[in-house]
Design a protein around this motif. Structure first.
Motif, PDB file in Angstrom:
ATOM      1  N   ALA A  21      12.221   2.681 -12.488  1.00 34.54           N
ATOM      2  CA  ALA A  21      10.725   2.214 -12.501  1.00 34.54           C
ATOM      3  C   ALA A  21      10.226   1.158 -11.728  1.00 34.54           C
ATOM      4  O   ALA A  21       9.237   1.215 -10.651  1.00 34.54           O
ATOM      5  CB  ALA A  21      10.335   1.943 -13.855  1.00 34.54           C
ATOM      6  N   PRO A  22      10.910  -0.145 -11.603  1.00 41.55           N
ATOM      7  CA  PRO A  22      10.672  -1.113 -10.859  1.00 41.55           C
ATOM      8  C   PRO A  22      10.699  -0.872  -9.155  1.00 41.55           C
ATOM      9  O   PRO A  22      10.098  -1.242  -8.283  1.00 41.55           O
ATOM     10  CB  PRO A  22      11.456  -2.418 -11.206  1.00 41.55           C
ATOM     11  CG  PRO A  22      12.012  -1.885 -12.537  1.00 41.55           C
ATOM     12  CD  PRO A  22      12.016  -0.626 -12.704  1.00 41.55           C
ATOM     13  N   PHE A  23      11.843  -0.084  -9.146  1.00 45.35           N
ATOM     14  CA  PHE A  23      12.346   0.233  -7.814  1.00 45.35           C
ATOM     15  C   PHE A  23      11.422   1.402  -7.342  1.00 45.35           C
ATOM     16  O   PHE A  23      10.710   0.903  -5.872  1.00 45.35           O
ATOM     17  CB  PHE A  23      13.550   0.954  -7.568  1.00 45.35           C
ATOM     18  CG  PHE A  23      14.299   1.486  -6.375  1.00 45.35           C
ATOM     19  CD1 PHE A  23      14.472   0.701  -5.342  1.00 45.35           C
ATOM     20  CD2 PHE A  23      14.136   2.803  -5.957  1.00 45.35           C
ATOM     21  CE1 PHE A  23      14.814   0.946  -3.863  1.00 45.35           C
ATOM     22  CE2 PHE A  23      14.464   3.501  -4.902  1.00 45.35           C
ATOM     23  CZ  PHE A  23      14.779   2.462  -3.789  1.00 45.35           C
ATOM     24  N   ALA A  24      10.832   2.415  -7.828  1.00 45.20           N
ATOM     25  CA  ALA A  24       9.730   3.143  -7.479  1.00 45.20           C
ATOM     26  C   ALA A  24       8.462   2.496  -7.208  1.00 45.20           C
ATOM     27  O   ALA A  24       7.704   2.816  -6.211  1.00 45.20           O
ATOM     28  CB  ALA A  24       9.715   4.212  -8.532  1.00 45.20           C
ATOM     29  N   ALA A  25       8.327   1.457  -8.063  1.00 44.36           N
ATOM     30  CA  ALA A  25       6.909   0.860  -7.940  1.00 44.36           C
ATOM     31  C   ALA A  25       6.812   0.011  -6.622  1.00 44.36           C
ATOM     32  O   ALA A  25       5.831  -0.048  -5.813  1.00 44.36           O
ATOM     33  CB  ALA A  25       6.677  -0.053  -9.141  1.00 44.36           C
ATOM     34  N   VAL A  26       8.040  -0.459  -5.988  1.00 45.27           N
ATOM     35  CA  VAL A  26       8.040  -1.403  -5.210  1.00 45.27           C
ATOM     36  C   VAL A  26       7.896  -0.287  -3.554  1.00 45.27           C
ATOM     37  O   VAL A  26       7.301  -0.480  -2.815  1.00 45.27           O
ATOM     38  CB  VAL A  26       9.246  -2.287  -4.856  1.00 45.27           C
ATOM     39  CG1 VAL A  26       9.652  -2.765  -3.360  1.00 45.27           C
ATOM     40  CG2 VAL A  26       9.153  -3.387  -5.995  1.00 45.27           C
ATOM     41  N   MET A  27       8.577   0.738  -3.808  1.00 47.80           N
ATOM     42  CA  MET A  27       8.612   1.845  -2.691  1.00 47.80           C
ATOM     43  C   MET A  27       7.410   2.310  -2.721  1.00 47.80           C
ATOM     44  O   MET A  27       6.743   2.393  -1.466  1.00 47.80           O
ATOM     45  CB  MET A  27       9.587   3.187  -3.060  1.00 47.80           C
ATOM     46  CG  MET A  27      11.082   2.337  -2.768  1.00 47.80           C
ATOM     47  SD  MET A  27      11.427   1.919  -1.142  1.00 47.80           S
ATOM     48  CE  MET A  27      11.701   0.303  -1.579  1.00 47.80           C
ATOM     49  N   VAL A  28       6.621   2.553  -3.699  1.00 48.27           N
ATOM     50  CA  VAL A  28       5.081   3.252  -3.498  1.00 48.27           C
ATOM     51  C   VAL A  28       4.178   2.210  -2.992  1.00 48.27           C
ATOM     52  O   VAL A  28       3.382   2.500  -2.173  1.00 48.27           O
ATOM     53  CB  VAL A  28       4.740   3.896  -4.910  1.00 48.27           C
ATOM     54  CG1 VAL A  28       3.144   3.795  -4.873  1.00 48.27           C
ATOM     55  CG2 VAL A  28       5.245   4.812  -5.482  1.00 48.27           C
TER      56      VAL A  28
ATOM     57  N   ILE B  96       0.520   2.887   5.060  1.00 46.77           N
ATOM     58  CA  ILE B  96      -0.387   3.518   5.418  1.00 46.77           C
ATOM     59  C   ILE B  96      -1.684   2.789   5.817  1.00 46.77           C
ATOM     60  O   ILE B  96      -2.192   3.154   6.755  1.00 46.77           O
ATOM     61  CB  ILE B  96      -0.752   4.493   4.181  1.00 46.77           C
ATOM     62  CG1 ILE B  96       0.340   5.570   4.018  1.00 46.77           C
ATOM     63  CG2 ILE B  96      -2.117   5.419   4.356  1.00 46.77           C
ATOM     64  CD1 ILE B  96       0.027   6.412   2.608  1.00 46.77           C
ATOM     65  N   LEU B  97      -2.091   1.950   5.039  1.00 44.41           N
ATOM     66  CA  LEU B  97      -3.263   1.016   5.363  1.00 44.41           C
ATOM     67  C   LEU B  97      -3.029   0.278   6.706  1.00 44.41           C
ATOM     68  O   LEU B  97      -3.892  -0.008   7.598  1.00 44.41           O
ATOM     69  CB  LEU B  97      -3.534   0.006   4.169  1.00 44.41           C
ATOM     70  CG  LEU B  97      -3.866   0.478   2.916  1.00 44.41           C
ATOM     71  CD1 LEU B  97      -4.128  -0.681   1.813  1.00 44.41           C
ATOM     72  CD2 LEU B  97      -5.143   1.101   3.172  1.00 44.41           C
ATOM     73  N   ILE B  98      -1.712  -0.238   6.689  1.00 38.12           N
ATOM     74  CA  ILE B  98      -1.409  -0.895   8.151  1.00 38.12           C
ATOM     75  C   ILE B  98      -1.381  -0.183   9.362  1.00 38.12           C
ATOM     76  O   ILE B  98      -2.071  -0.436  10.289  1.00 38.12           O
ATOM     77  CB  ILE B  98      -0.044  -1.498   8.138  1.00 38.12           C
ATOM     78  CG1 ILE B  98      -0.178  -2.719   6.790  1.00 38.12           C
ATOM     79  CG2 ILE B  98       0.423  -2.242   9.360  1.00 38.12           C
ATOM     80  CD1 ILE B  98       1.346  -3.412   6.602  1.00 38.12           C
ATOM     81  N   LEU B  99      -0.973   1.095   9.161  1.00 40.38           N
ATOM     82  CA  LEU B  99      -1.271   2.080  10.117  1.00 40.38           C
ATOM     83  C   LEU B  99      -2.727   2.436  10.563  1.00 40.38           C
ATOM     84  O   LEU B  99      -3.056   2.711  11.708  1.00 40.38           O
ATOM     85  CB  LEU B  99      -0.613   3.482   9.864  1.00 40.38           C
ATOM     86  CG  LEU B  99       1.022   3.327  10.139  1.00 40.38           C
ATOM     87  CD1 LEU B  99       1.732   4.518   9.533  1.00 40.38           C
ATOM     88  CD2 LEU B  99       1.276   2.933  11.652  1.00 40.38           C
TER      89      LEU B  99
ATOM     90  N   SER C 158       1.171  -2.560  13.693  1.00 39.21           N
ATOM     91  CA  SER C 158       2.786  -2.102  13.827  1.00 39.21           C
ATOM     92  C   SER C 158       3.142  -2.373  12.367  1.00 39.21           C
ATOM     93  O   SER C 158       3.146  -3.563  11.915  1.00 39.21           O
ATOM     94  CB  SER C 158       3.347  -2.919  14.507  1.00 39.21           C
ATOM     95  OG  SER C 158       4.711  -2.610  14.701  1.00 39.21           O
ATOM     96  N   VAL C 159       3.681  -1.577  11.549  1.00 42.25           N
ATOM     97  CA  VAL C 159       4.237  -1.802  10.389  1.00 42.25           C
ATOM     98  C   VAL C 159       5.174  -2.811  10.315  1.00 42.25           C
ATOM     99  O   VAL C 159       5.434  -3.696   9.369  1.00 42.25           O
ATOM    100  CB  VAL C 159       4.546  -0.470   9.560  1.00 42.25           C
ATOM    101  CG1 VAL C 159       5.139  -0.266   8.322  1.00 42.25           C
ATOM    102  CG2 VAL C 159       3.274   0.504   9.520  1.00 42.25           C
ATOM    103  N   SER C 160       6.348  -2.573  11.123  1.00 46.57           N
ATOM    104  CA  SER C 160       7.352  -3.616  11.352  1.00 46.57           C
ATOM    105  C   SER C 160       6.949  -4.981  11.471  1.00 46.57           C
ATOM    106  O   SER C 160       7.641  -5.805  11.019  1.00 46.57           O
ATOM    107  CB  SER C 160       8.373  -2.930  12.095  1.00 46.57           C
ATOM    108  OG  SER C 160       7.840  -2.975  13.453  1.00 46.57           O
ATOM    109  N   ASP C 161       5.973  -5.113  12.401  1.00 45.97           N
ATOM    110  CA  ASP C 161       5.532  -6.352  12.676  1.00 45.97           C
ATOM    111  C   ASP C 161       4.925  -7.109  11.472  1.00 45.97           C
ATOM    112  O   ASP C 161       5.026  -8.262  11.210  1.00 45.97           O
ATOM    113  CB  ASP C 161       4.542  -6.458  13.837  1.00 45.97           C
ATOM    114  CG  ASP C 161       5.306  -6.154  15.225  1.00 45.97           C
ATOM    115  OD1 ASP C 161       6.721  -6.422  15.063  1.00 45.97           O
ATOM    116  OD2 ASP C 161       4.687  -5.981  16.186  1.00 45.97           O
ATOM    117  N   ALA C 162       3.949  -6.094  10.728  1.00 41.71           N
ATOM    118  CA  ALA C 162       3.350  -6.561   9.688  1.00 41.71           C
ATOM    119  C   ALA C 162       4.098  -7.241   8.564  1.00 41.71           C
ATOM    120  O   ALA C 162       4.057  -8.153   7.985  1.00 41.71           O
ATOM    121  CB  ALA C 162       2.333  -5.657   9.052  1.00 41.71           C
TER     122      ALA C 162
END
Length: 69
Positions: A17-24, A31-34, A39-43
């Motif tokens: 559950a915590p792992f899934a929450a972090v991934m989501v 998605i918001l950064i894109l 750039s997602v990696s820079d952000a």
């Protein structure tokens, strides 16, 4: 409708559950950064540098997070 606790919860669900929450959260953040055209990696790199990039950043992160914990 009534909410009732489960009789048994599998240990893998408790660990997942915590792992899934972090991934989501990272996925939605990406998605918001894109969406804004960055750039997602820079952000995410700037996020990490801002949190633990220096001694001052680490102390500020701990100072602000410990009361929440």
């Amino acid at each position: 409708m009534q909410i009732e606790p489960r009789q048994y919860v599998a240990p893998w669900r408790i660990a997942f559950a915590p792992f899934a929450a972090v991934m989501v959260s990272l996925g939605l953040g990406s998605i918001l950064i894109l969406w804004v055209g960055a750039s997602v990696s820079d952000a995410y790199l700037l996020l990490v540098k801002g949190a633990i990039g220096s001694t001052f950043a680490i102390t500020e992160t701990l100072t602000r997070s410990i009361p929440l914990i």
